[in-house]
Motif scaffolding. Structure first.
Motif, PDB file in Angstrom:
ATOM      1  N   ASP A  53       0.808  -1.207   0.000  1.00 40.15           N
ATOM      2  CA  ASP A  53       0.000   0.000   0.000  1.00 40.15           C
ATOM      3  C   ASP A  53       0.850   1.270   0.000  1.00 40.15           C
ATOM      4  OD1 ASP A  53      -2.337  -1.424  -0.007  1.00 40.15           O
ATOM      5  OD2 ASP A  53      -2.569  -1.393   2.150  1.00 40.15           O
ATOM      6  N   MET A  54       2.113   1.154   0.357  1.00 39.67           N
ATOM      7  CA  MET A  54       2.940   2.341   0.518  1.00 39.67           C
ATOM      8  C   MET A  54       3.817   2.603  -0.698  1.00 39.67           C
ATOM      9  SD  MET A  54       3.909   1.856   4.449  1.00 39.67           S
ATOM     10  CE  MET A  54       3.145   3.064   5.483  1.00 39.67           C
ATOM     11  N   MET A  55       3.549   1.929  -1.780  1.00 41.47           N
ATOM     12  CA  MET A  55       4.315   2.165  -2.990  1.00 41.47           C
ATOM     13  C   MET A  55       3.492   3.024  -3.931  1.00 41.47           C
ATOM     14  SD  MET A  55       6.211  -1.483  -3.425  1.00 41.47           S
ATOM     15  CE  MET A  55       7.401  -0.868  -4.589  1.00 41.47           C
ATOM     16  N   SER A  56       4.155   3.585  -4.894  1.00 37.68           N
ATOM     17  CA  SER A  56       3.487   4.498  -5.823  1.00 37.68           C
ATOM     18  C   SER A  56       3.350   3.870  -7.201  1.00 37.68           C
ATOM     19  CB  SER A  56       4.296   5.795  -5.953  1.00 37.68           C
ATOM     20  OG  SER A  56       4.335   6.464  -4.728  1.00 37.68           O
ATOM     21  N   ARG A  57       2.501   4.492  -7.989  1.00 40.60           N
ATOM     22  CA  ARG A  57       2.339   4.074  -9.368  1.00 40.60           C
ATOM     23  C   ARG A  57       3.697   4.111 -10.065  1.00 40.60           C
ATOM     24  NH1 ARG A  57      -2.517   3.939 -12.926  1.00 40.60           N
ATOM     25  NH2 ARG A  57      -3.792   4.011 -11.077  1.00 40.60           N
ATOM     26  N   ASN A  58       3.965   3.123 -10.871  1.00 38.05           N
ATOM     27  CA  ASN A  58       5.199   2.933 -11.634  1.00 38.05           C
ATOM     28  C   ASN A  58       6.362   2.396 -10.805  1.00 38.05           C
ATOM     29  OD1 ASN A  58       3.962   3.739 -14.045  1.00 38.05           O
ATOM     30  ND2 ASN A  58       4.281   5.879 -13.502  1.00 38.05           N
ATOM     31  N   ASP A  59       6.198   2.219  -9.481  1.00 42.64           N
ATOM     32  CA  ASP A  59       7.186   1.459  -8.718  1.00 42.64           C
ATOM     33  C   ASP A  59       7.068   0.011  -9.159  1.00 42.64           C
ATOM     34  OD1 ASP A  59       7.987   3.658  -7.242  1.00 42.64           O
ATOM     35  OD2 ASP A  59       6.818   3.137  -5.466  1.00 42.64           O
ATOM     36  N   THR A  60       8.100  -0.772  -8.912  1.00 40.97           N
ATOM     37  CA  THR A  60       8.051  -2.198  -9.231  1.00 40.97           C
ATOM     38  C   THR A  60       8.099  -2.980  -7.928  1.00 40.97           C
ATOM     39  OG1 THR A  60       9.111  -1.886 -11.375  1.00 40.97           O
ATOM     40  CG2 THR A  60       9.218  -4.090 -10.437  1.00 40.97           C
ATOM     41  N   LEU A  61       7.228  -3.968  -7.809  1.00 41.93           N
ATOM     42  CA  LEU A  61       7.073  -4.742  -6.591  1.00 41.93           C
ATOM     43  C   LEU A  61       7.131  -6.221  -6.915  1.00 41.93           C
ATOM     44  CD1 LEU A  61       6.050  -5.156  -3.612  1.00 41.93           C
ATOM     45  CD2 LEU A  61       3.749  -4.991  -4.544  1.00 41.93           C
ATOM     46  N   GLY A  62       7.908  -6.964  -6.150  1.00 38.98           N
ATOM     47  CA  GLY A  62       7.937  -8.419  -6.240  1.00 38.98           C
ATOM     48  C   GLY A  62       7.943  -8.974  -4.834  1.00 38.98           C
ATOM     49  N   ILE A  63       7.483 -10.198  -4.673  1.00 35.89           N
ATOM     50  CA  ILE A  63       7.419 -10.815  -3.345  1.00 35.89           C
ATOM     51  C   ILE A  63       8.061 -12.191  -3.410  1.00 35.89           C
ATOM     52  CG2 ILE A  63       5.892 -11.695  -1.528  1.00 35.89           C
ATOM     53  CD1 ILE A  63       3.870  -9.524  -2.460  1.00 35.89           C
ATOM     54  N   VAL A  64       9.006 -12.428  -2.492  1.00 34.36           N
ATOM     55  CA  VAL A  64       9.646 -13.724  -2.326  1.00 34.36           C
ATOM     56  C   VAL A  64       9.354 -14.178  -0.906  1.00 34.36           C
ATOM     57  CG1 VAL A  64      11.860 -14.932  -2.165  1.00 34.36           C
ATOM     58  CG2 VAL A  64      11.467 -13.283  -4.014  1.00 34.36           C
ATOM     59  N   SER A  65       8.934 -15.399  -0.755  1.00 35.58           N
ATOM     60  CA  SER A  65       8.678 -15.982   0.559  1.00 35.58           C
ATOM     61  C   SER A  65       9.712 -17.073   0.794  1.00 35.58           C
ATOM     62  CB  SER A  65       7.267 -16.578   0.579  1.00 35.58           C
ATOM     63  OG  SER A  65       7.052 -17.301   1.774  1.00 35.58           O
ATOM     64  N   PHE A  66      10.199 -17.185   2.025  1.00 30.10           N
ATOM     65  CA  PHE A  66      11.175 -18.238   2.295  1.00 30.10           C
ATOM     66  C   PHE A  66      10.939 -18.863   3.656  1.00 30.10           C
ATOM     67  CE2 PHE A  66      12.991 -14.238   3.687  1.00 30.10           C
ATOM     68  CZ  PHE A  66      13.552 -14.519   4.917  1.00 30.10           C
ATOM     69  N   ASN A  67      11.160 -20.148   3.701  1.00 29.94           N
ATOM     70  CA  ASN A  67      11.274 -20.914   4.940  1.00 29.94           C
ATOM     71  C   ASN A  67      12.463 -21.834   4.691  1.00 29.94           C
ATOM     72  OD1 ASN A  67       9.945 -22.858   3.272  1.00 29.94           O
ATOM     73  ND2 ASN A  67       7.975 -22.228   4.105  1.00 29.94           N
ATOM     74  N   THR A 120      10.188 -19.263  -2.540  1.00 27.12           N
ATOM     75  CA  THR A 120       9.269 -19.216  -3.669  1.00 27.12           C
ATOM     76  C   THR A 120       9.028 -17.755  -4.021  1.00 27.12           C
ATOM     77  OG1 THR A 120       7.317 -19.200  -2.243  1.00 27.12           O
ATOM     78  CG2 THR A 120       8.095 -21.354  -2.993  1.00 27.12           C
ATOM     79  N   THR A 121       8.526 -17.521  -5.214  1.00 26.21           N
ATOM     80  CA  THR A 121       8.222 -16.162  -5.661  1.00 26.21           C
ATOM     81  C   THR A 121       6.730 -16.066  -5.954  1.00 26.21           C
ATOM     82  OG1 THR A 121      10.433 -16.034  -6.604  1.00 26.21           O
ATOM     83  CG2 THR A 121       8.882 -14.356  -7.319  1.00 26.21           C
ATOM     84  N   PRO A 122       5.929 -15.734  -4.939  1.00 27.08           N
ATOM     85  CA  PRO A 122       4.486 -15.628  -5.147  1.00 27.08           C
ATOM     86  C   PRO A 122       4.092 -14.503  -6.106  1.00 27.08           C
ATOM     87  CG  PRO A 122       4.997 -15.638  -2.790  1.00 27.08           C
ATOM     88  CD  PRO A 122       6.291 -15.558  -3.537  1.00 27.08           C
ATOM     89  N   LEU A 123       4.951 -13.487  -6.223  1.00 29.65           N
ATOM     90  CA  LEU A 123       4.674 -12.395  -7.153  1.00 29.65           C
ATOM     91  C   LEU A 123       5.988 -11.968  -7.781  1.00 29.65           C
ATOM     92  CD1 LEU A 123       2.615 -10.332  -8.337  1.00 29.65           C
ATOM     93  CD2 LEU A 123       3.280  -8.805  -6.466  1.00 29.65           C
ATOM     94  N   ALA A 124       6.120 -12.241  -9.084  1.00 31.30           N
ATOM     95  CA  ALA A 124       7.310 -11.792  -9.813  1.00 31.30           C
ATOM     96  C   ALA A 124       7.300 -10.270  -9.862  1.00 31.30           C
ATOM     97  CB  ALA A 124       7.301 -12.366 -11.227  1.00 31.30           C
ATOM     98  N   PRO A 125       8.468  -9.643  -9.987  1.00 29.41           N
ATOM     99  CA  PRO A 125       8.497  -8.183 -10.050  1.00 29.41           C
ATOM    100  C   PRO A 125       7.526  -7.652 -11.103  1.00 29.41           C
ATOM    101  CG  PRO A 125      10.699  -9.026  -9.820  1.00 29.41           C
ATOM    102  CD  PRO A 125       9.806 -10.219 -10.041  1.00 29.41           C
ATOM    103  N   THR A 126       6.654  -6.762 -10.649  1.00 28.57           N
ATOM    104  CA  THR A 126       5.562  -6.243 -11.467  1.00 28.57           C
ATOM    105  C   THR A 126       5.464  -4.739 -11.284  1.00 28.57           C
ATOM    106  OG1 THR A 126       4.364  -8.317 -11.070  1.00 28.57           O
ATOM    107  CG2 THR A 126       3.066  -6.456 -11.875  1.00 28.57           C
ATOM    108  N   PRO A 127       5.447  -3.977 -12.374  1.00 33.74           N
ATOM    109  CA  PRO A 127       5.236  -2.532 -12.224  1.00 33.74           C
ATOM    110  C   PRO A 127       3.818  -2.261 -11.712  1.00 33.74           C
ATOM    111  CG  PRO A 127       6.052  -3.076 -14.419  1.00 33.74           C
ATOM    112  CD  PRO A 127       5.701  -4.369 -13.743  1.00 33.74           C
ATOM    113  N   ILE A 128       3.710  -1.310 -10.813  1.00 35.11           N
ATOM    114  CA  ILE A 128       2.399  -0.937 -10.283  1.00 35.11           C
ATOM    115  C   ILE A 128       1.788   0.054 -11.270  1.00 35.11           C
ATOM    116  CG2 ILE A 128       1.160   0.145  -8.378  1.00 35.11           C
ATOM    117  CD1 ILE A 128       3.480  -0.789  -6.576  1.00 35.11           C
ATOM    118  N   THR A 129       0.860  -0.438 -12.061  1.00 35.28           N
ATOM    119  CA  THR A 129       0.223   0.394 -13.082  1.00 35.28           C
ATOM    120  C   THR A 129      -1.240   0.674 -12.789  1.00 35.28           C
ATOM    121  OG1 THR A 129      -0.243  -1.599 -14.358  1.00 35.28           O
ATOM    122  CG2 THR A 129       1.784  -0.397 -14.904  1.00 35.28           C
ATOM    123  N   ASN A 130      -1.801  -0.079 -11.826  1.00 33.41           N
ATOM    124  CA  ASN A 130      -3.211   0.111 -11.495  1.00 33.41           C
ATOM    125  C   ASN A 130      -3.491  -0.500 -10.125  1.00 33.41           C
ATOM    126  OD1 ASN A 130      -4.196  -2.759 -11.769  1.00 33.41           O
ATOM    127  ND2 ASN A 130      -3.345  -2.445 -13.829  1.00 33.41           N
TER     128      ASN A 130
END
Length: 189
Positions: free
Chosen positions: A1-15, A19-29
Motif C-alpha cells: 500500500d505504501m508504494m506508488s504508481r510505476n514502482d516495481t514490486l515483487g514478493i519472495v517468501s522463504f522458509n 518461492t516467488t508468489p509475485l514476480a516483479p511487477t510494475p504498479i500500473t493500477n
C-alpha cells in the motif's frame, strides 16, 4: 500500500526453501496492489528459515536496473544456503534493507547483511512499527525526504501535526495506516 504508481514490486517468501508468489511487477493500477496483498496474505509463517534462499530468489527475480531488496525475517537462519555463501554472489549494486521482526529474529545477521550491501537495518518489535520502517525505506530508495514519520494512538483524543512543506516540493506523500477501522477521522491539507 505504501508504494506508488510505476514502482516495481515483487514478493519472495522463504522458509526452508524460497518461492516467488509475485514476480516483479510494475504498479500500473490498483489491481496490482490487490494481487500483492493477496500474495502476502497467502504466505504461511513458521517452519525453518533459509534467509540465504530468500536472498538468492530475490536477486534472481530482480529486473536489471533495480538494485534493492527489502528482507523481512522473524526467525534465525537454520537451513542452507547460508547468507555468508549467498552475499558474495549478489550483484555489487544490490542494496539489502533488512528488517528484524520481533525478539526471536536474528538481529546481528540482519544487521550484517545490511552493512555488507550498503543497505539499512531496522528493528521492529511488532508489525505496527513496520509502517514507519517502510516509509524510511521508501525515502531511501526514492531520495525523498521523510519529514514526519510517527506512530500515535487516535483513540480518545485529538492529535494534530503541523508539517512544513518546501514551496519547491514536487509532491507530498501522506500515508495513514491503522490496525483497526477508524471513524470520525479528518485529515486537513
Amino acid at each position: 500500500d505504501m508504494m506508488s504508481r510505476n514502482d516495481t514490486l515483487g514478493i519472495v517468501s522463504f522458509n526452508e526453501t524460497a518461492t516467488t508468489p509475485l514476480a516483479p511487477t510494475p504498479i500500473t493500477n490498483p489491481g496490482v496492489y490487490a494481487t500483492a496483498r493477496s500474495a502476502v496474505d497467502a504466505i504461511a509463517f513458521g517452519g525453518w528459515t533459509s534467509i540465504g534462499a530468500g536472498l538468492q530468489a530475490a536477486a534472481a527475480a530482480l529486473p536489471s536496473g533495480n538494485d534493492a531488496i527489502m528482507l523481512l525475517s522473524d526467525g534465525r537462519e537454520n537451513r542452507p544456503p547460508l547468507v555468508n555463501a549467498v552475499l558474495p554472489t549478489l550483484p555489487k549494486t544490490t542494496r539489502v534493507f533488512s528488517v528484524a521482526l520481533g525478539p526471536a529474529s536474528d538481529q546481528l545477521l540482519l544487521q550484517s547483511i545490511a552493512a555488507a550491501t550498503s543497505g539499512c537495518y531496522y528493528y521492529s518489535p511488532d508489525e505496527m512499527q513496520l509502517f514507519e520502517i517502510y516509509n524510511f525505506i521508501r525515502g531511501e530508495l526514492t531520495n525523498d525526504a521523510v519529514v514526519l514519520n510517527d506512530t500515535f494512538p487516535l483513540a480518545g483524543g485529538q492529535t494534530t501535526y503541523l508539517v512544513s512543506v518546501d514551496e519547491g516540493a514536487d509532491q507530498m506523500i501522506l500515508t495513514l495506516a491503522t490496525s483497526r477501522p477508524l471513524t470520525g477521522l479528518t485529515v486537513r491539507l
